[in-house]
Motif scaffolding. Structure first.
Motif, mmCIF file in Angstrom:
data_model
loop_
_atom_site.group_PDB
_atom_site.id
_atom_site.type_symbol
_atom_site.label_atom_id
_atom_site.label_comp_id
_atom_site.label_asym_id
_atom_site.label_seq_id
_atom_site.Cartn_x
_atom_site.Cartn_y
_atom_site.Cartn_z
ATOM 1 N N SER A 58 -18.695 29.173 2.137
ATOM 2 C CA SER A 58 -17.403 29.424 1.501
ATOM 3 C C SER A 58 -17.627 30.171 0.191
ATOM 4 O O SER A 58 -18.603 29.914 -0.520
ATOM 5 C CB SER A 58 -16.627 28.123 1.269
ATOM 6 N N ILE A 59 -16.746 31.109 -0.092
ATOM 7 C CA ILE A 59 -16.846 31.941 -1.297
ATOM 8 C C ILE A 59 -15.584 31.722 -2.111
ATOM 9 O O ILE A 59 -14.478 31.953 -1.612
ATOM 10 C CB ILE A 59 -16.966 33.435 -0.928
ATOM 11 N N PRO A 60 -15.698 31.273 -3.367
ATOM 12 C CA PRO A 60 -14.493 31.071 -4.184
ATOM 13 C C PRO A 60 -13.775 32.399 -4.412
ATOM 14 O O PRO A 60 -14.402 33.426 -4.672
ATOM 15 C CB PRO A 60 -15.043 30.514 -5.507
ATOM 16 N N SER A 61 -12.453 32.376 -4.291
ATOM 17 C CA SER A 61 -11.666 33.556 -4.646
ATOM 18 C C SER A 61 -11.761 33.773 -6.149
ATOM 19 O O SER A 61 -11.827 32.808 -6.928
ATOM 20 C CB SER A 61 -10.205 33.349 -4.240
ATOM 21 N N ARG A 62 -11.758 35.011 -6.577
ATOM 22 C CA ARG A 62 -11.826 35.303 -8.011
ATOM 23 C C ARG A 62 -10.545 34.878 -8.718
ATOM 24 O O ARG A 62 -10.518 34.788 -9.951
ATOM 25 C CB ARG A 62 -12.078 36.794 -8.235
ATOM 26 N N SER A 63 -9.489 34.624 -7.938
ATOM 27 C CA SER A 63 -8.227 34.160 -8.507
ATOM 28 C C SER A 63 -7.651 33.064 -7.623
ATOM 29 O O SER A 63 -7.562 33.223 -6.409
ATOM 30 C CB SER A 63 -7.230 35.323 -8.617
ATOM 31 N N ARG A 108 -4.101 42.241 -3.029
ATOM 32 C CA ARG A 108 -4.071 40.780 -3.080
ATOM 33 C C ARG A 108 -2.715 40.201 -2.703
ATOM 34 O O ARG A 108 -1.678 40.813 -2.895
ATOM 35 C CB ARG A 108 -4.442 40.308 -4.495
ATOM 36 N N LEU A 109 -2.791 38.962 -2.207
ATOM 37 C CA LEU A 109 -1.608 38.203 -1.851
ATOM 38 C C LEU A 109 -1.212 37.321 -3.035
ATOM 39 O O LEU A 109 -2.025 36.539 -3.526
ATOM 40 C CB LEU A 109 -1.914 37.343 -0.624
ATOM 41 N N ASP A 110 0.008 37.461 -3.499
ATOM 42 C CA ASP A 110 0.513 36.657 -4.610
ATOM 43 C C ASP A 110 1.099 35.365 -4.033
ATOM 44 O O ASP A 110 2.165 35.372 -3.413
ATOM 45 C CB ASP A 110 1.580 37.447 -5.379
ATOM 46 N N LYS A 133 -4.579 48.774 -8.745
ATOM 47 C CA LYS A 133 -5.381 49.995 -8.698
ATOM 48 C C LYS A 133 -6.409 50.114 -9.826
ATOM 49 O O LYS A 133 -7.343 50.911 -9.729
ATOM 50 C CB LYS A 133 -4.477 51.215 -8.715
ATOM 51 N N ASP A 134 -6.257 49.315 -10.869
ATOM 52 C CA ASP A 134 -7.200 49.410 -11.998
ATOM 53 C C ASP A 134 -8.291 48.342 -11.946
ATOM 54 O O ASP A 134 -9.152 48.282 -12.831
ATOM 55 C CB ASP A 134 -6.440 49.303 -13.327
ATOM 56 N N ASP A 135 -8.265 47.495 -10.916
ATOM 57 C CA ASP A 135 -9.256 46.426 -10.809
ATOM 58 C C ASP A 135 -10.460 46.866 -9.980
ATOM 59 O O ASP A 135 -10.439 47.911 -9.338
ATOM 60 C CB ASP A 135 -8.631 45.180 -10.176
ATOM 61 N N LYS A 136 -11.467 46.035 -9.985
ATOM 62 C CA LYS A 136 -12.686 46.331 -9.238
ATOM 63 C C LYS A 136 -12.602 45.775 -7.813
ATOM 64 O O LYS A 136 -11.846 44.848 -7.533
ATOM 65 C CB LYS A 136 -13.915 45.723 -9.932
ATOM 66 N N THR A 137 -13.407 46.345 -6.933
ATOM 67 C CA THR A 137 -13.621 45.818 -5.587
ATOM 68 C C THR A 137 -14.999 45.170 -5.576
ATOM 69 O O THR A 137 -16.000 45.829 -5.880
ATOM 70 C CB THR A 137 -13.564 46.951 -4.544
ATOM 71 N N TRP A 138 -15.060 43.891 -5.240
ATOM 72 C CA TRP A 138 -16.331 43.158 -5.267
ATOM 73 C C TRP A 138 -16.930 43.074 -3.868
ATOM 74 O O TRP A 138 -16.216 42.852 -2.886
ATOM 75 C CB TRP A 138 -16.127 41.768 -5.856
ATOM 76 N N ASP A 145 -15.156 50.878 -7.041
ATOM 77 C CA ASP A 145 -13.812 51.144 -7.542
ATOM 78 C C ASP A 145 -12.755 50.514 -6.635
ATOM 79 O O ASP A 145 -13.025 50.144 -5.491
ATOM 80 C CB ASP A 145 -13.577 52.656 -7.621
ATOM 81 N N ALA A 146 -11.527 50.448 -7.151
ATOM 82 C CA ALA A 146 -10.408 49.903 -6.373
ATOM 83 C C ALA A 146 -10.184 50.725 -5.108
ATOM 84 O O ALA A 146 -10.230 51.956 -5.135
ATOM 85 C CB ALA A 146 -9.147 49.896 -7.224
#
Length: 537
Positions: free
Chosen positions: A225-230, A255-257, A279-284, A303-304
């Protein structure tokens, strides 16, 4: 044009013999099974989005040079409820269903409250999944539906949540050499945490349990399992990658709000509106070691971007190479709202960004004391880079292999291995495919199949029984025609030359499908076994 998307398609449960033109290879025997939306109007109510339509499964059975066509709507609980009510009563991703206007205020209030935590549809319209000898219609939620691949009858309903705590799951699982299913899903705010769960389902249960329903799922194993960054904004994903030793997951800023989703029903908006591209965030980029079952500690990012389909991944000289189809924004989903799919669709609906086939390279072994700004990729065959940042994270820049392709498929015998050929649909500026393409990664050259007034589906590669090279085999694609005077057909190409071998023409109103699989004849149960399974269900 509009009718191709919106007109309800008739089902054909009894086999219809196709008109075969050309010659099908003598070794070719099996069933091409495809899935996609086929009904968009129920009574006076209509879906808002093409992806919301009721699942219509269709098949082309090939045997002794002949082809027979069938189609049946998936008898999901969603389908049955809608048909009984003669209106849309179950919400889909792009269409929110509301209480009957005749209900009293107390019944309406209860209905609103019950939608705070969504109960997802079992309208499994995206793909077909194999589990041992069984086949399931799948989508991106916690339900899958078992089907009979020969008769297309709907069988048992499976809820993943009874075996693993996930609310969403991909419709694109992977299969290893032992027949295990590898898949992943999202667990939303479970015990105060939101995480991505990678799990494995065996192809069969122990001997004593083989006759029991859902026996394989009882032995489902959570690998990692990988924790979501949010906590409240998990990443959307449609697929993932695997190599020999790693699972590859791209956590994109699409992302899903969750808070918006919980209030969507009462606010009168659909769940699709709760997906937001940052669009300004990173893709991990996550690498999960299959042996340790842990996420590799190095932080890789790019990049996003918006990603739906992985192509393949493999390991080479202490690097993981993975290829994906990506976009600069999330506009693709917007293209398929039915209000956009009118008679001027081909001229009016244009993608904001052409899909790009990108190659990323992740270094597995590198000098931890390497200089900041240095490229850690040591493969001479690619221009992709992985640059060390001041904080120790690694910024990955891809190599563009080609542009304008989607729905990629490969020779699955090369899944997780170094490979050369991508078979895909060419889309360019329109979101609907107009050509089938074979792309050679080594030479960067392409072969094409195109015919006027034809919209091809995702190409499926079937290897020949005596294959010696990666592209020894045939390509199957279902072709919808926009010319009312021209019947649709199953296209059969030589995968090596891309020359047409045969086509099986059917006098039906073929629907646009999404994904599917080919089942070789040797993997099919006998008619008697299939009948027994249906009676047992």
């Amino acid at each position: 044009m509009e009718a191709i998307f919106t007109q309800n398609k008739a089902e054909h449960p009894e086999p219809l013999k196709a008109d075969v033109r050309g010659e099908i290879p003598s070794w070719m025997e099996g069933i091409l099974l495809r899935n996609g939306p086929g009904m968009h109007t129920i009574g006076e109510s209509k879906y808002n989005h093409w992806f919301d339509g009721m699942a219509l499964i269709h098949s082309f059975t090939i045997k002794n040079g002949e082809v027979f066509y069938r189609s049946r709507y998936l008898r999901s609980d969603t389908y049955n409820c809608n048909i009984e009510a003669n209106r849309i009563v179950v919400s889909e991703f792009g269409t929110m269903a509301y209480p009957d206007p005749c209900k009293n205020i107390f019944a309406k209030a209860f209905c609103y409250l019950s939608h705070t935590i969504p109960e997802f549809t079992d309208n499994c319209l995206i793909n077909i999944m194999k589990n041992g000898e069984d086949y399931y219609a799948t989508s991106e939620v916690n339900f899958i539906r078992k089907i009979n691949p020969q008769t297309l009858e709907t069988l048992e309903k499976v809820d993943y949540t009874k075996y693993v705590p996930i609310n969403l799951a991909t419709a694109h699982p992977h299969y290893d050499s032992a027949g295990n299913i590898l898949n992943m899903g999202t667990s939303i705010v479970d015990k105060g945490k939101t995480k991505y769960i990678i799990f494995k389902i065996p192809p069969s249960a122990p001997a004593g349990e083989k006759k029991k329903k859902k026996a394989c799922l009882k032995y489902l194993e959570v690998m990692c399992s990988i924790p979501s960054r949010s906590l409240l904004h998990p990443s959307y994903y449609h697929s993932f990658g695997v190599s020999e030793n790693y699972v590859l997951f791209v956590e994109q800023p699409f992302r899903l709000d969750i808070l918006k989703m919980a209030t969507a029903y009462i606010r009168g908006v659909n769940w699709a509106s709760c997906l937001v591209f940052h669009k300004d965030d990173k893709t991990w980029i996550h690498l999960i070691d299959k042996k340790t079952k842990k996420d590799v500690s190095s932080k890789f990012y790019t990049d996003a971007m918006v990603l739906f389909h992985h192509v393949n991944a493999y390991e080479e000289d202490d690097h993981v190479v993975f290829d994906i189809i990506s976009y600069r924004d999330s506009s693709l989903y917007q293209m398929f709202y039915l209000k956009n799919l009118d008679g001027n669709f081909e001229s009016n609906v244009k993608l904001n960004s052409i899909p790009s086939c990108m190659r990323f390279v992740i270094p597995l072994q590198y000098d931890k004391d390497a200089e900041v700004g240095s490229n850690l990729v040591r493969l001479p065959s690619t221009t992709a880079t992985a640059v060390k940042e001041k904080d120790g994270s690694i910024y990955c820049q891809p190599e563009i292999l080609c542009e304008g392709i989607e729905l990629p498929r490969i020779n699955y015998d090369y899944n997780g291995r170094k490979y050369r050929y991508i078979f895909a649909a060419e889309v360019k500026w329109s979101p609907v495919p107009t050509q089938i393409v074979k792309f050679d990664i080594l030479t960067r050259k392409s072969l094409h199949w195109v015919e006027e007034h034809c919209w091809p589906a995702e190409p499926v590669f079937v290897p020949s029984p005596d294959a010696k090279e990666e592209d020894d085999g045939i390509i199957l694609s279902t072709i919808v025609t926009t010319d009312p005077q021209k019947f649709p057909f199953l296209l059969i190409l030589d995968a090596k030359t891309f020359k047409e071998l045969a086509r099986a023409v059917v006098s039906v109103d073929l629907h646009l499908d999404l994904h599917g699989i080919f089942i070789p004849g040797k993997d099919l149960k006998t008619d008697q076994d299939a009948d027994l399974d249906s009676k047992h269900e």
